[in-house]
Design a protein around this motif. Structure first.
Motif, PDB file in Angstrom:
ATOM      1  N   GLU A 212       0.833  -1.209   0.000  1.00  0.00           N
ATOM      2  CA  GLU A 212       0.000   0.000   0.000  1.00  0.00           C
ATOM      3  C   GLU A 212       0.868   1.260   0.000  1.00  0.00           C
ATOM      4  N   THR A 213       1.919   1.241   0.828  1.00  0.00           N
ATOM      5  CA  THR A 213       2.802   2.412   0.918  1.00  0.00           C
ATOM      6  C   THR A 213       3.542   2.638  -0.388  1.00  0.00           C
ATOM      7  N   MET A 214       4.042   1.539  -0.988  1.00  0.00           N
ATOM      8  CA  MET A 214       4.731   1.665  -2.274  1.00  0.00           C
ATOM      9  C   MET A 214       3.777   2.177  -3.350  1.00  0.00           C
ATOM     10  N   ALA A 215       2.527   1.748  -3.286  1.00  0.00           N
ATOM     11  CA  ALA A 215       1.530   2.231  -4.258  1.00  0.00           C
ATOM     12  C   ALA A 215       1.354   3.742  -4.148  1.00  0.00           C
ATOM     13  N   LEU A 216       1.296   4.257  -2.918  1.00  0.00           N
ATOM     14  CA  LEU A 216       1.154   5.706  -2.736  1.00  0.00           C
ATOM     15  C   LEU A 216       2.365   6.450  -3.280  1.00  0.00           C
ATOM     16  N   LEU A 217       3.567   5.981  -2.938  1.00  0.00           N
ATOM     17  CA  LEU A 217       4.781   6.655  -3.411  1.00  0.00           C
ATOM     18  C   LEU A 217       4.859   6.630  -4.934  1.00  0.00           C
ATOM     19  N   THR A 218       4.493   5.498  -5.526  1.00  0.00           N
ATOM     20  CA  THR A 218       4.496   5.408  -6.990  1.00  0.00           C
ATOM     21  C   THR A 218       3.459   6.344  -7.589  1.00  0.00           C
ATOM     22  N   ALA A 219       2.303   6.448  -6.953  1.00  0.00           N
ATOM     23  CA  ALA A 219       1.260   7.366  -7.432  1.00  0.00           C
ATOM     24  C   ALA A 219       1.747   8.809  -7.381  1.00  0.00           C
ATOM     25  N   GLN A 220       2.438   9.181  -6.310  1.00  0.00           N
ATOM     26  CA  GLN A 220       2.934  10.557  -6.200  1.00  0.00           C
ATOM     27  C   GLN A 220       4.001  10.841  -7.255  1.00  0.00           C
ATOM     28  N   GLN A 221       4.902   9.895  -7.469  1.00  0.00           N
ATOM     29  CA  GLN A 221       5.915  10.078  -8.513  1.00  0.00           C
ATOM     30  C   GLN A 221       5.259  10.212  -9.885  1.00  0.00           C
ATOM     31  N   THR A 222       4.289   9.338 -10.159  1.00  0.00           N
ATOM     32  CA  THR A 222       3.590   9.370 -11.449  1.00  0.00           C
ATOM     33  C   THR A 222       2.818  10.680 -11.625  1.00  0.00           C
ATOM     34  N   ALA A 223       2.195  11.157 -10.554  1.00  0.00           N
ATOM     35  CA  ALA A 223       1.447  12.419 -10.615  1.00  0.00           C
ATOM     36  C   ALA A 223       2.359  13.577 -10.991  1.00  0.00           C
ATOM     37  N   LEU A 224       3.517  13.643 -10.376  1.00  0.00           N
ATOM     38  CA  LEU A 224       4.473  14.725 -10.662  1.00  0.00           C
ATOM     39  C   LEU A 224       4.965  14.644 -12.106  1.00  0.00           C
ATOM     40  N   GLU A 225       5.224  13.432 -12.581  1.00  0.00           N
ATOM     41  CA  GLU A 225       5.677  13.264 -13.967  1.00  0.00           C
ATOM     42  C   GLU A 225       4.583  13.662 -14.952  1.00  0.00           C
ATOM     43  N   LEU A 226       3.345  13.356 -14.609  1.00  0.00           N
ATOM     44  CA  LEU A 226       2.230  13.719 -15.493  1.00  0.00           C
ATOM     45  C   LEU A 226       2.050  15.238 -15.555  1.00  0.00           C
ATOM     46  N   ILE A 227       2.211  15.921 -14.425  1.00  0.00           N
ATOM     47  CA  ILE A 227       2.098  17.389 -14.423  1.00  0.00           C
ATOM     48  C   ILE A 227       3.192  17.993 -15.310  1.00  0.00           C
ATOM     49  N   VAL A 228       4.404  17.442 -15.237  1.00  0.00           N
ATOM     50  CA  VAL A 228       5.493  17.919 -16.111  1.00  0.00           C
ATOM     51  C   VAL A 228       5.095  17.738 -17.573  1.00  0.00           C
ATOM     52  N   ASN A 229       4.529  16.570 -17.907  1.00  0.00           N
ATOM     53  CA  ASN A 229       4.105  16.325 -19.295  1.00  0.00           C
ATOM     54  C   ASN A 229       3.028  17.306 -19.732  1.00  0.00           C
ATOM     55  N   MET A 230       2.108  17.612 -18.837  1.00  0.00           N
ATOM     56  CA  MET A 230       1.043  18.562 -19.172  1.00  0.00           C
ATOM     57  C   MET A 230       1.630  19.953 -19.427  1.00  0.00           C
ATOM     58  N   CYS A 231       2.612  20.331 -18.618  1.00  0.00           N
ATOM     59  CA  CYS A 231       3.255  21.644 -18.797  1.00  0.00           C
ATOM     60  C   CYS A 231       4.057  21.685 -20.088  1.00  0.00           C
ATOM     61  N   CYS A 232       4.816  20.623 -20.368  1.00  0.00           N
ATOM     62  CA  CYS A 232       5.625  20.580 -21.587  1.00  0.00           C
ATOM     63  C   CYS A 232       4.744  20.590 -22.814  1.00  0.00           C
ATOM     64  N   ASN A 233       3.632  19.872 -22.741  1.00  0.00           N
ATOM     65  CA  ASN A 233       2.683  19.845 -23.842  1.00  0.00           C
ATOM     66  C   ASN A 233       2.140  21.229 -24.116  1.00  0.00           C
ATOM     67  N   GLU A 234       1.903  21.982 -23.024  1.00  0.00           N
ATOM     68  CA  GLU A 234       1.375  23.339 -23.201  1.00  0.00           C
ATOM     69  C   GLU A 234       2.396  24.236 -23.881  1.00  0.00           C
ATOM     70  N   ASP A 235       3.677  24.072 -23.542  1.00  0.00           N
ATOM     71  CA  ASP A 235       4.710  24.862 -24.214  1.00  0.00           C
ATOM     72  C   ASP A 235       4.692  24.595 -25.701  1.00  0.00           C
ATOM     73  N   ALA A 236       4.628  23.295 -26.049  1.00  0.00           N
ATOM     74  CA  ALA A 236       4.630  22.914 -27.460  1.00  0.00           C
ATOM     75  C   ALA A 236       3.396  23.459 -28.165  1.00  0.00           C
ATOM     76  N   SER A 237       2.266  23.355 -27.500  1.00  0.00           N
ATOM     77  CA  SER A 237       1.025  23.824 -28.120  1.00  0.00           C
ATOM     78  C   SER A 237       1.067  25.324 -28.391  1.00  0.00           C
ATOM     79  N   ASP A 238       1.646  26.067 -27.430  1.00  0.00           N
ATOM     80  CA  ASP A 238       1.742  27.511 -27.622  1.00  0.00           C
ATOM     81  C   ASP A 238       2.585  27.837 -28.843  1.00  0.00           C
ATOM     82  N   ASP A 239       3.733  27.113 -28.985  1.00  0.00           N
ATOM     83  CA  ASP A 239       4.610  27.365 -30.122  1.00  0.00           C
ATOM     84  C   ASP A 239       3.886  27.048 -31.431  1.00  0.00           C
ATOM     85  N   GLU A 240       3.222  25.868 -31.434  1.00  0.00           N
ATOM     86  CA  GLU A 240       2.509  25.490 -32.647  1.00  0.00           C
ATOM     87  C   GLU A 240       1.421  26.516 -32.964  1.00  0.00           C
ATOM     88  N   TRP A 241       0.738  27.013 -31.931  1.00  0.00           N
ATOM     89  CA  TRP A 241      -0.346  27.963 -32.146  1.00  0.00           C
ATOM     90  C   TRP A 241       0.179  29.280 -32.711  1.00  0.00           C
TER      91      TRP A 241
END
Length: 537
Positions: A212-241
């Motif tokens: 259970e504890t490892m699941a939480l830590l993995t979820a937090q790591q994955t959440a942070l990585e997903l936020i980075v992807n969302m931010c990077c995607n926004e940078d790319a979208s702005d450039d394309e736009w």
């Protein structure tokens, strides 16, 4: 077949399915050909059937979620296979009211899949889906992992203690009689084994709390990585736009962005606005900031003293590094007001400097140094562009940079060189900064002329251009460190290194940047020659 045997048979089949799903995920993670076969052979339907069992087999659902996140990334052909019922399966699992840590991991992984599917989401549902994703990520990051580690380890210890006490009570009540295992009765007499049946054999696996504890830590790591992807995607979208808006085809694109049947809107600007709003409304910057702190020392000590829990220390350190990288993305993407204004940025700079200099041997922790130098680089750049005074002293910055330029990690060297350039360009506009500018100039010259990586050397030259482009103190410093003659001597060497090493070691994008640096170097040498003549005549 008895109900018990049916349950065992079903569990066995689902365990095999879980192992198969893990194999499929790992193959797709490593091979683009495997992803192509997955797409063409219609594996999606089978995988979604497994996911639909999330309420009775969360382990299988988690394996499916890992696989889906991999195969849906940059795969428009597979995205076209997602029907409304398929999306409904994802949504049902994402919106499940169950809040165990394993379910949090499942929801986080499915949020990553849903983000990959954003281009097929109808416009009327985009805001709702983005808010649902960031609500899940916010809930995951809200949890205090250090406290959870402590609580779960205490629960495991108590469970084992209770089991041991119960065994002792039962054994005493039976007067020390050994209970024979019925399964051993068919053993031939000469090889008959008398085995104790312990009460702990009847309990759930003892690693439940650890899982259970490892699941939480993995979820937090994955959440942070997903936020980075969302931010990077926004940078790319702005450039394309921006490129699209300046072209003659922008009107045609807007017409094509609406599908007649689904009413889909693929406008990057719309998506960008929804993401920005959701990031701030769910307090994502604040929660990411909290994750940049060092792991709870009590939790680390508990894990250190228990071999099975020891791997969690590395996981907690990884979360801190991911949070620092995430912070860099948020600082680069969001407006200063969304980050809390100038006071919040100054407090953040103070926080990062405390994190850095509380570790006397910070240069040895390469992952941490790369992450925190990336965050500092983005923060100092934002503060400089908004004329916000920086809280880190020149001495602190010089300590970081002197350690960083000798790192074996190219990313660290690029970051600290950029930080030198940002700091120097700010100091060049102030009085009484001559000596500091000379020190910065000498460091940047050393990196530009001696670093084995052309990428780092190019970054150092760019930083020199920024620092010594303007300002009385900068002009005096450039003459005193003989910047003109040093760069003039280095120019042919730099050209030759690009010609010899460039095509074999560097990407087309990197070569484009290096060609631009080479052209700017020629112009900067001409400018420095004029400065030197003026000040020495």
């Amino acid at each position: 077949m008895s109900p018990e045997k049916k349950d065992r048979s079903r569990n066995s089949i689902e365990n095999i399915a879980n192992e198969a799903m893990n194999v499929l995920w790992n193959i797709c993670e490593c091979s683009s050909r495997a992803v192509s076969i997955f797409t063409k052979e219609g594996c999606l339907e089978i995988v979604l059937k497994c996911l639909s069992r999330f309420s009775t087999n969360v382990d299988l659902a988690i394996s499916v979620a890992y696989c889906l996140q991999t195969v849906t990334e940059d795969n428009p052909e597979l995205l076209r296979s997602f029907s409304a019922p398929a999306l409904h399966v994802l949504e049902s699992a994402m919106l499940s009211p169950v809040s165990s840590m394993e379910y949090l991991l499942l929801k986080t992984l499915l949020s990553g899949t849903m983000w990959n599917l954003k281009d097929i989401i109808p416009s009327k549902s985009q805001a709702e889906i983005i808010n649902a994703i960031l609500k899940i990520l916010s809930e995951v990051l809200e949890m205090d992992a250090g406290k959870i580690v402590i609580q779960m380890k205490e629960a495991e210890t108590q469970k084992l203690k209770t089991a041991a006490e119960t065994e002792e009570i039962l054994e005493n009540a039976n007067g020390g009689v050994v209970v024979e295992d019925d399964e051993m009765e068919e053993t031939p007499p000469r090889r008959k084994v008398r085995r104790k049946t312990f009460i702990s054999d009847l309990l759930p696996p003892t690693d439940k709390e650890l899982r259970e504890t490892m699941a939480l830590l993995t979820a937090q790591q994955t959440a942070l990585e997903l936020i980075v992807n969302m931010c990077c995607n926004e940078d790319a979208s702005d450039d394309e736009w921006e490129e699209l808006s300046s072209s003659d085809e922008s009107d045609a694109f807007m017409e094509d962005s609406f599908s007649e049947g689904g009413g889909q809107l693929l406008s990057p600007l719309c998506l960008c606005h929804e993401v920005h709003s959701a990031l701030t409304s769910h307090l994502i910057p604040k929660k990411v900031f909290e994750k940049t702190a060092f792991p709870n020392s009590v939790a680390v000590d508990i894990c250190f003293r228990n071999p099975t829990w020891k791997p969690l220390i590395r996981k907690m350190n990884t979360i801190q590094c991911r949070a620092l990288v995430c912070l860099q993305s948020l600082v680069s993407l969001l407006d200063v007001d969304h980050l809390g204004g100038a006071p919040a940025l100054q407090a953040l700079a103070q926080h990062l400097s405390q994190l850095l200099f509380s570790q006397p041997d910070f240069a040895k922790h390469v992952d941490f140094l790369e992450a925190i130098s990336s965050a500092l680089r983005a923060l100092l750049q934002t503060m400089a562009s908004k004329n916000i005074s920086q809280c880190m002293t020149p001495d602190q910055l010089m300590t970081l940079c002197k350690a960083g330029i000798h790192s074996s990690n190219v990313g660290v060297r690029v970051n600290v060189v950029s930080i030198l350039g940002i700091t120097g360009s700010v100091l060049a506009k102030e009085d009484g900064t001559l000596e500091t500018l000379k020190t910065i100039g000498c460091l940047l010259l050393e990196v530009a002329t001696k670093d084995p990586s052309l990428v780092v050397a190019g970054e150092a030259l760019d930083a020199l251009f920024d620092v010594f482009a303007d300002g009385k103190e900068a002009e005096r410093a450039s003459v005193q460190i003989k910047l003109f003659s040093a760069l003039k001597e280095f120019q042919p060497v730099f050209r030759m290194k690009i010609r010899k090493e460039g095509r074999g070691k560097y990407s087309p994008d990197q070569l484009g940047v290096l060609d631009n640096v080479k052209m700017n170097l020629r112009r900067f040498i001409t400018y420095q020659e004029a400065v030197e003549k003026r000040l020495t005549s």
